[in-house]
Design a protein around this motif. Structure first.
Motif, PDB file in Angstrom:
ATOM      1  N   TYR A 185     -47.206-101.076  -6.106  1.00 44.96           N
ATOM      2  CA  TYR A 185     -47.786 -99.780  -6.431  1.00 44.96           C
ATOM      3  C   TYR A 185     -49.223 -99.753  -5.940  1.00 44.96           C
ATOM      4  O   TYR A 185     -49.910-100.768  -5.970  1.00 44.96           O
ATOM      5  CB  TYR A 185     -47.791 -99.527  -7.942  1.00 44.96           C
ATOM      6  CG  TYR A 185     -46.457 -99.727  -8.587  1.00 44.96           C
ATOM      7  CD1 TYR A 185     -45.504 -98.719  -8.571  1.00 44.96           C
ATOM      8  CD2 TYR A 185     -46.144-100.932  -9.206  1.00 44.96           C
ATOM      9  CE1 TYR A 185     -44.276 -98.906  -9.160  1.00 44.96           C
ATOM     10  CE2 TYR A 185     -44.912-101.127  -9.797  1.00 44.96           C
ATOM     11  CZ  TYR A 185     -43.979-100.108  -9.770  1.00 44.96           C
ATOM     12  OH  TYR A 185     -42.759-100.295 -10.340  1.00 44.96           O
ATOM     13  N   ASN A 235     -45.776 -84.780  -1.003  1.00 48.34           N
ATOM     14  CA  ASN A 235     -44.843 -85.532  -1.826  1.00 48.34           C
ATOM     15  C   ASN A 235     -43.747 -86.084  -0.938  1.00 48.34           C
ATOM     16  O   ASN A 235     -43.262 -85.386  -0.057  1.00 48.34           O
ATOM     17  CB  ASN A 235     -44.199 -84.611  -2.859  1.00 48.34           C
ATOM     18  CG  ASN A 235     -44.425 -85.080  -4.267  1.00 48.34           C
ATOM     19  OD1 ASN A 235     -44.835 -86.200  -4.484  1.00 48.34           O
ATOM     20  ND2 ASN A 235     -44.155 -84.209  -5.204  1.00 48.34           N
ATOM     21  N   SER A 236     -43.310 -87.321  -1.183  1.00 47.30           N
ATOM     22  CA  SER A 236     -42.244 -87.914  -0.393  1.00 47.30           C
ATOM     23  C   SER A 236     -41.496 -88.932  -1.229  1.00 47.30           C
ATOM     24  O   SER A 236     -42.097 -89.675  -2.008  1.00 47.30           O
ATOM     25  CB  SER A 236     -42.836 -88.597   0.842  1.00 47.30           C
ATOM     26  OG  SER A 236     -41.842 -89.337   1.517  1.00 47.30           O
ATOM     27  N   ALA A 260     -38.826 -95.863  -1.916  1.00 48.10           N
ATOM     28  CA  ALA A 260     -40.251 -95.648  -1.638  1.00 48.10           C
ATOM     29  C   ALA A 260     -40.625 -94.230  -2.053  1.00 48.10           C
ATOM     30  O   ALA A 260     -39.849 -93.297  -1.858  1.00 48.10           O
ATOM     31  CB  ALA A 260     -40.542 -95.853  -0.151  1.00 48.10           C
ATOM     32  N   ALA A 282     -44.265 -91.508  -2.447  1.00 48.73           N
ATOM     33  CA  ALA A 282     -45.701 -91.298  -2.229  1.00 48.73           C
ATOM     34  C   ALA A 282     -46.044 -89.868  -2.610  1.00 48.73           C
ATOM     35  O   ALA A 282     -45.218 -88.957  -2.466  1.00 48.73           O
ATOM     36  CB  ALA A 282     -46.066 -91.551  -0.774  1.00 48.73           C
ATOM     37  N   SER A 283     -47.240 -89.684  -3.106  1.00 48.17           N
ATOM     38  CA  SER A 283     -47.715 -88.358  -3.466  1.00 48.17           C
ATOM     39  C   SER A 283     -49.227 -88.323  -3.278  1.00 48.17           C
ATOM     40  O   SER A 283     -49.914 -89.316  -3.551  1.00 48.17           O
ATOM     41  CB  SER A 283     -47.357 -88.040  -4.915  1.00 48.17           C
ATOM     42  OG  SER A 283     -47.692 -86.718  -5.216  1.00 48.17           O
ATOM     43  N   GLY A 300     -54.256 -90.105  -4.323  1.00 48.93           N
ATOM     44  CA  GLY A 300     -52.863 -90.368  -3.965  1.00 48.93           C
ATOM     45  C   GLY A 300     -52.324 -91.602  -4.641  1.00 48.93           C
ATOM     46  O   GLY A 300     -53.067 -92.430  -5.166  1.00 48.93           O
ATOM     47  N   GLN A 333     -48.683 -94.386  -4.332  1.00 49.40           N
ATOM     48  CA  GLN A 333     -47.454 -94.738  -3.630  1.00 49.40           C
ATOM     49  C   GLN A 333     -46.815 -95.936  -4.303  1.00 49.40           C
ATOM     50  O   GLN A 333     -47.489 -96.703  -4.988  1.00 49.40           O
ATOM     51  CB  GLN A 333     -47.729 -95.025  -2.154  1.00 49.40           C
ATOM     52  CG  GLN A 333     -48.641 -96.218  -1.928  1.00 49.40           C
ATOM     53  CD  GLN A 333     -49.158 -96.286  -0.519  1.00 49.40           C
ATOM     54  OE1 GLN A 333     -49.745 -95.331  -0.027  1.00 49.40           O
ATOM     55  NE2 GLN A 333     -48.978 -97.406   0.132  1.00 49.40           N
TER      56      GLN A 333
END
Length: 194
Positions: A58, A3-4, A14, A16-17, A31, A33
Protein backbone atom coordinates in the motif's frame (compact mmCIF):
# COMPACT_ATOMS: atom_id res chain seq x y z
CA UNK A 1 -10.30 12.69 -10.09
CA UNK A 2 -8.80 9.31 -11.08
CA UNK A 3 -9.88 5.81 -10.08
CA UNK A 4 -8.65 2.41 -11.29
CA UNK A 5 -9.04 -1.20 -10.26
CA UNK A 6 -7.55 -4.20 -12.06
CA UNK A 7 -7.53 -7.96 -11.54
CA UNK A 8 -4.53 -9.71 -13.06
CA UNK A 9 -3.70 -13.38 -13.59
CA UNK A 10 -2.54 -15.36 -10.55
CA UNK A 11 -4.94 -13.57 -8.21
CA UNK A 12 -3.30 -10.15 -8.29
CA UNK A 13 -5.54 -7.22 -7.47
CA UNK A 14 -4.38 -3.63 -8.03
CA UNK A 15 -6.24 -0.43 -7.19
CA UNK A 16 -5.35 3.27 -7.39
CA UNK A 17 -7.18 6.50 -6.73
CA UNK A 18 -6.10 10.15 -6.89
CA UNK A 19 -7.60 13.60 -6.78
CA UNK A 20 -6.13 17.07 -7.36
CA UNK A 21 -7.34 20.46 -6.13
CA UNK A 22 -6.48 23.90 -7.39
CA UNK A 23 -5.80 26.04 -4.34
CA UNK A 24 -5.62 29.85 -4.15
CA UNK A 25 -1.84 29.37 -4.40
CA UNK A 26 -0.66 26.17 -6.12
CA UNK A 27 -2.12 22.72 -6.67
CA UNK A 28 -2.52 19.88 -4.16
CA UNK A 29 -2.81 16.22 -5.19
CA UNK A 30 -3.58 13.25 -2.94
CA UNK A 31 -3.50 9.61 -3.99
CA UNK A 32 -3.39 6.03 -2.78
CA UNK A 33 -2.61 2.71 -4.38
CA UNK A 34 -2.53 -0.92 -3.38
CA UNK A 35 -1.49 -4.30 -4.72
CA UNK A 36 -2.47 -7.63 -3.21
CA UNK A 37 -1.76 -11.24 -4.10
CA UNK A 38 -3.04 -13.65 -1.43
CA UNK A 39 -1.43 -16.74 -3.00
CA UNK A 40 1.78 -15.90 -4.87
CA UNK A 41 3.56 -19.11 -5.91
CA UNK A 42 7.29 -19.28 -5.24
CA UNK A 43 9.87 -21.49 -6.97
CA UNK A 44 13.56 -22.16 -6.43
CA UNK A 45 16.18 -21.97 -9.22
CA UNK A 46 15.48 -25.62 -10.20
CA UNK A 47 11.77 -24.90 -10.67
CA UNK A 48 10.62 -26.74 -7.53
CA UNK A 49 7.59 -25.18 -5.90
CA UNK A 50 8.21 -23.64 -2.49
CA UNK A 51 4.50 -23.12 -1.89
CA UNK A 52 2.56 -19.91 -1.91
CA UNK A 53 3.14 -16.70 -0.01
CA UNK A 54 1.02 -13.64 0.57
CA UNK A 55 2.05 -10.26 -0.85
CA UNK A 56 0.41 -6.93 -0.02
CA UNK A 57 1.60 -3.38 -0.65
CA UNK A 58 0.00 0.00 0.00
CA UNK A 59 1.16 3.55 -0.63
CA UNK A 60 -0.22 7.02 -0.03
CA UNK A 61 1.01 10.15 -1.77
CA UNK A 62 0.55 13.88 -1.26
CA UNK A 63 2.00 16.42 -3.67
CA UNK A 64 2.07 20.18 -3.93
CA UNK A 65 3.13 22.30 -6.92
CA UNK A 66 3.53 25.97 -7.77
CA UNK A 67 3.70 27.63 -11.18
CA UNK A 68 5.54 30.85 -11.97
CA UNK A 69 5.05 31.57 -15.66
CA UNK A 70 7.09 28.95 -17.53
CA UNK A 71 8.59 27.47 -14.31
CA UNK A 72 6.90 24.81 -12.19
CA UNK A 73 8.23 23.40 -8.91
CA UNK A 74 6.77 20.69 -6.76
CA UNK A 75 7.32 18.15 -4.02
CA UNK A 76 5.79 14.79 -3.14
CA UNK A 77 5.59 12.94 0.17
CA UNK A 78 5.02 9.18 0.05
CA UNK A 79 4.27 6.72 2.82
CA UNK A 80 4.18 2.99 2.15
CA UNK A 81 3.90 -0.47 3.66
CA UNK A 82 4.83 -3.76 2.04
CA UNK A 83 4.24 -7.22 3.52
CA UNK A 84 5.78 -10.36 2.02
CA UNK A 85 4.64 -13.27 4.21
CA UNK A 86 5.45 -11.53 7.48
CA UNK A 87 8.53 -9.57 6.37
CA UNK A 88 7.34 -5.98 6.48
CA UNK A 89 8.75 -2.82 4.98
CA UNK A 90 7.53 0.62 6.08
CA UNK A 91 8.78 3.93 4.82
CA UNK A 92 8.35 7.62 4.18
CA UNK A 93 10.02 9.39 1.26
CA UNK A 94 10.21 12.89 -0.18
CA UNK A 95 10.89 13.81 -3.80
CA UNK A 96 11.15 17.21 -5.52
CA UNK A 97 11.03 18.45 -9.08
CA UNK A 98 11.46 21.47 -11.34
CA UNK A 99 10.11 21.98 -14.86
CA UNK A 100 11.06 24.81 -17.20
CA UNK A 101 9.61 25.66 -20.63
CA UNK A 102 11.83 28.45 -22.02
CA UNK A 103 10.20 28.31 -25.48
CA UNK A 104 6.88 26.69 -26.54
CA UNK A 105 8.46 23.64 -28.22
CA UNK A 106 11.02 22.84 -25.47
CA UNK A 107 10.48 21.60 -21.93
CA UNK A 108 13.19 20.61 -19.44
CA UNK A 109 12.74 18.86 -16.13
CA UNK A 110 14.79 17.76 -13.14
CA UNK A 111 13.51 15.43 -10.42
CA UNK A 112 15.27 14.14 -7.34
CA UNK A 113 13.61 11.00 -5.98
CA UNK A 114 14.17 9.94 -2.36
CA UNK A 115 15.70 13.30 -1.52
CA UNK A 116 14.85 12.48 2.08
CA UNK A 117 13.34 9.42 3.66
CA UNK A 118 13.76 6.29 5.67
CA UNK A 119 12.75 2.66 5.18
CA UNK A 120 12.34 0.16 8.01
CA UNK A 121 12.48 -3.60 7.46
CA UNK A 122 11.04 -5.75 10.22
CA UNK A 123 11.51 -9.51 10.17
CA UNK A 124 12.56 -10.40 13.69
CA UNK A 125 15.12 -7.57 14.03
CA UNK A 126 14.28 -4.14 12.62
CA UNK A 127 16.74 -2.44 10.28
CA UNK A 128 16.64 1.11 8.92
CA UNK A 129 18.16 2.63 5.80
CA UNK A 130 17.81 5.63 3.53
CA UNK A 131 16.91 4.68 -0.05
CA UNK A 132 19.30 5.79 -2.79
CA UNK A 133 18.74 9.30 -4.14
CA UNK A 134 17.93 9.14 -7.86
CA UNK A 135 18.39 12.12 -10.20
CA UNK A 136 16.39 12.35 -13.45
CA UNK A 137 17.08 15.04 -16.06
CA UNK A 138 14.74 15.12 -19.07
CA UNK A 139 14.13 17.16 -22.19
CA UNK A 140 11.09 17.18 -24.49
CA UNK A 141 10.97 18.74 -27.94
CA UNK A 142 7.47 19.15 -29.41
CA UNK A 143 6.38 19.50 -32.98
CA UNK A 144 5.53 23.17 -33.59
CA UNK A 145 1.93 24.41 -33.19
CA UNK A 146 -0.78 23.93 -34.31
CA UNK A 147 -0.16 20.14 -34.26
CA UNK A 148 2.08 19.96 -31.16
CA UNK A 149 0.90 16.47 -30.17
CA UNK A 150 4.19 14.64 -30.88
CA UNK A 151 7.17 14.94 -28.52
CA UNK A 152 10.69 13.56 -28.72
CA UNK A 153 12.00 12.75 -25.22
CA UNK A 154 15.59 12.29 -24.04
CA UNK A 155 17.54 12.54 -20.82
CA UNK A 156 19.42 10.54 -18.23
CA UNK A 157 19.01 8.97 -14.80
CA UNK A 158 21.71 8.56 -12.17
CA UNK A 159 22.14 7.27 -8.64
CA UNK A 160 23.62 10.08 -6.55
CA UNK A 161 24.47 7.83 -3.58
CA UNK A 162 26.11 4.95 -5.46
CA UNK A 163 27.24 6.21 -8.88
CA UNK A 164 29.99 3.58 -9.18
CA UNK A 165 27.58 0.60 -8.85
CA UNK A 166 24.62 2.23 -10.60
CA UNK A 167 26.03 4.37 -13.48
CA UNK A 168 24.16 6.93 -15.56
CA UNK A 169 21.45 5.54 -17.83
CA UNK A 170 20.45 7.31 -21.04
CA UNK A 171 16.76 7.59 -21.88
CA UNK A 172 15.16 8.30 -25.25
CA UNK A 173 11.62 7.99 -26.52
CA UNK A 174 8.56 9.55 -28.08
CA UNK A 175 5.18 10.63 -26.74
CA UNK A 176 1.97 11.13 -28.68
CA UNK A 177 -0.79 13.25 -27.11
CA UNK A 178 -4.23 11.68 -27.45
CA UNK A 179 -5.73 14.78 -25.80
CA UNK A 180 -4.53 17.50 -23.42
CA UNK A 181 -4.01 15.06 -20.50
CA UNK A 182 -3.34 11.59 -22.03
CA UNK A 183 -0.19 10.41 -23.81
CA UNK A 184 1.03 7.20 -25.39
CA UNK A 185 4.72 6.92 -24.50
CA UNK A 186 7.38 4.43 -25.67
CA UNK A 187 11.16 4.42 -25.56
CA UNK A 188 14.36 3.05 -24.14
CA UNK A 189 15.52 3.50 -20.54
CA UNK A 190 19.11 2.39 -20.06
CA UNK A 191 18.86 0.38 -23.29
CA UNK A 192 15.72 -1.50 -22.15
CA UNK A 193 12.23 -0.96 -23.58
CA UNK A 194 9.91 1.16 -21.47
Amino acid sequence: FYNSMSYYARQRLAAASAIAFTLPVGTLAIGAQGLASPELEQYDSAGTSLGSKRYMAYAGHAGYALEFGSIRIGTTLTGFQEDISGTKWHGALMSAGLQLSPIPILAMGVTVHNLAGIVQRSAGVSTYRKPDTILNVSFAISTPPPSDNLRILFGFQGNLDQPESDPLKAKIGAAYAINSYSYIVAGLNGGKPS
